[in-house]
Design an enzyme around this catalytic site. Structure first.
Site, mmCIF file in Angstrom:
data_model
loop_
_atom_site.group_PDB
_atom_site.id
_atom_site.type_symbol
_atom_site.label_atom_id
_atom_site.label_comp_id
_atom_site.label_asym_id
_atom_site.label_seq_id
_atom_site.Cartn_x
_atom_site.Cartn_y
_atom_site.Cartn_z
ATOM 1 N N ASP A 6 29.724 34.934 12.415
ATOM 2 C CA ASP A 6 31.046 34.855 11.743
ATOM 3 C C ASP A 6 31.622 33.355 12.041
ATOM 4 O O ASP A 6 31.791 32.859 12.835
ATOM 5 C CB ASP A 6 31.909 35.620 12.870
ATOM 6 C CG ASP A 6 33.428 35.720 12.639
ATOM 7 O OD1 ASP A 6 33.797 35.606 11.379
ATOM 8 O OD2 ASP A 6 34.217 35.589 13.709
ATOM 9 N N GLY A 8 34.360 30.924 11.133
ATOM 10 C CA GLY A 8 35.931 30.650 10.967
ATOM 11 C C GLY A 8 36.367 29.481 10.780
ATOM 12 O O GLY A 8 35.463 28.289 10.774
ATOM 13 N N ASN A 11 35.770 27.707 14.686
ATOM 14 C CA ASN A 11 34.327 27.934 15.306
ATOM 15 C C ASN A 11 33.605 28.918 14.520
ATOM 16 O O ASN A 11 34.060 29.813 13.657
ATOM 17 C CB ASN A 11 34.577 28.752 16.526
ATOM 18 C CG ASN A 11 35.366 27.809 17.689
ATOM 19 O OD1 ASN A 11 35.055 26.691 17.580
ATOM 20 N ND2 ASN A 11 36.446 28.277 18.228
ATOM 21 N N ASP A 109 36.870 38.094 7.056
ATOM 22 C CA ASP A 109 36.997 38.598 8.646
ATOM 23 C C ASP A 109 37.705 39.944 8.670
ATOM 24 O O ASP A 109 37.553 40.769 9.645
ATOM 25 C CB ASP A 109 37.627 37.495 9.216
ATOM 26 C CG ASP A 109 39.028 36.903 8.433
ATOM 27 O OD1 ASP A 109 38.966 37.255 7.376
ATOM 28 O OD2 ASP A 109 39.698 36.059 9.213
ATOM 29 N N THR A 184 59.985 19.659 29.957
ATOM 30 C CA THR A 184 59.685 19.851 28.425
ATOM 31 C C THR A 184 58.332 20.527 28.203
ATOM 32 O O THR A 184 58.305 21.129 27.204
ATOM 33 C CB THR A 184 59.537 18.336 28.176
ATOM 34 O OG1 THR A 184 60.813 17.658 28.184
ATOM 35 C CG2 THR A 184 59.045 18.373 26.596
#
Length: 264
Positions: A6, A8, A11, A109, A184
């Site tokens: 797979d 992407g 990754n 996907d 913050t």
């Protein structure tokens, strides 16, 4: 044994299934400029560490949303495993009915996840995939893929805040103790993650409303997958289940449906 790949935007996930169970899974960087030799070195090292003989691989299937790495990736798979990989795309048997205006536009996907959800769960499903982009897919129990929506992923949102606001630091993606924060870093984490959770909840509610009609009264089951699925699922009750192996399961099912292609 079959190799499931797979690819992407961030990754590449590789899984090895022996017909009964997964015996290995790994994650490497997509790296848009890598050559087939560079991919070969990485993958062969992983097989060596997992004590798996590449010659035991009898078939390979690939899902990719990154066109510019496919040439190198395909060449690597052919050289390392001596098999022509099945590529998820137009012409592949899926068992679902894609209702998109142009079915060719649906990302591989999203197709893979929907095939797995249809075959495994046999019910109306909303699939949320928390990847580089976050995708929402609506699927009926009869296999009709209705469509969905695509949002910037959580890391994209966080990186945009860091890159476009000069005084704001890059922060880890973790849930702060509350929404009213006194520094913050926590303030950014709260805004990014609680804001994203709110987005997920709103989209799911709207999708359920559109999917539930006088003809289709069953409330859709909400599945989540992807790297940050567990982080979000812990903070909301709209996600019914996290299925981390959903994409690999979809690839395994698609391989079985299309394995004659590998033998042509």
């Amino acid at each position: 044994m079959i190799l499931l790949v797979d690819a992407g935007n961030t990754n590449i996930v590789l899984g090895v299934h022996d017909g009964n169970k997964y015996i290995a899974s790994w994650r490497i960087s997509s790296g848009g400029n890598k050559t087939s030799d560079e991919y070969s070195i990485q993958v062969m090292q992983l097989f060596n560490l997992g004590n798996i003989n590449p010659k035991d691989i009898t078939g390979v299937i690939v899902s990719s949303v990154v066109p510019n790495i496919m040439h190198s990736l395909e060449n690597m798979l052919k050289k390392c495993f001596n098999h022509e990989p099945i590529i998820v795309g137009p012409g592949i048997k899926t068992g679902i009915n894609i209702k998109y205006d142009n079915p060719k536009e649906v990302g591989a996907d999203r197709i893979v996840n929907s095939v797995a959800a249809y075959e495994i769960y046999k019910r109306p499903v909303i699939i949320i995939d928390f990847g580089t982009a976050t995708t929402f897919c609506a699927l009926r129990e009869n296999g009709d893929y209705l469509g969905g929506c695509i949002c910037p992923g959580i890391r994209i949102s966080a990186d945009a805040l860091f890159e476009r606001a000069a005084k704001l630091p890059r922060v880890e993606l973790e849930i702060p103790k509350g929404i009213i924060c006194k520094n913050t870093v926590s303030s950014m984490q709260a805004g990014i993650l609680y804001g994203y959770i709110g987005q997920v909840e709103y989209i799911v509610r709207k999708m359920k409303k559109e999917m539930m009609t006088s003809k289709y009264k069953e409330e859709p089951f909400v599945l989540a997958t992807g790297g940050l699925a567990n982080l979000i699922a812990k903070e909301t009750d709209v996600i019914d289940k996290v299925d981390s192996d959903l994409t690999l399961e979809g690839l395994k099912i698609l391989y079985e449906k299309n394995k004659e292609m590998a033998n042509c």
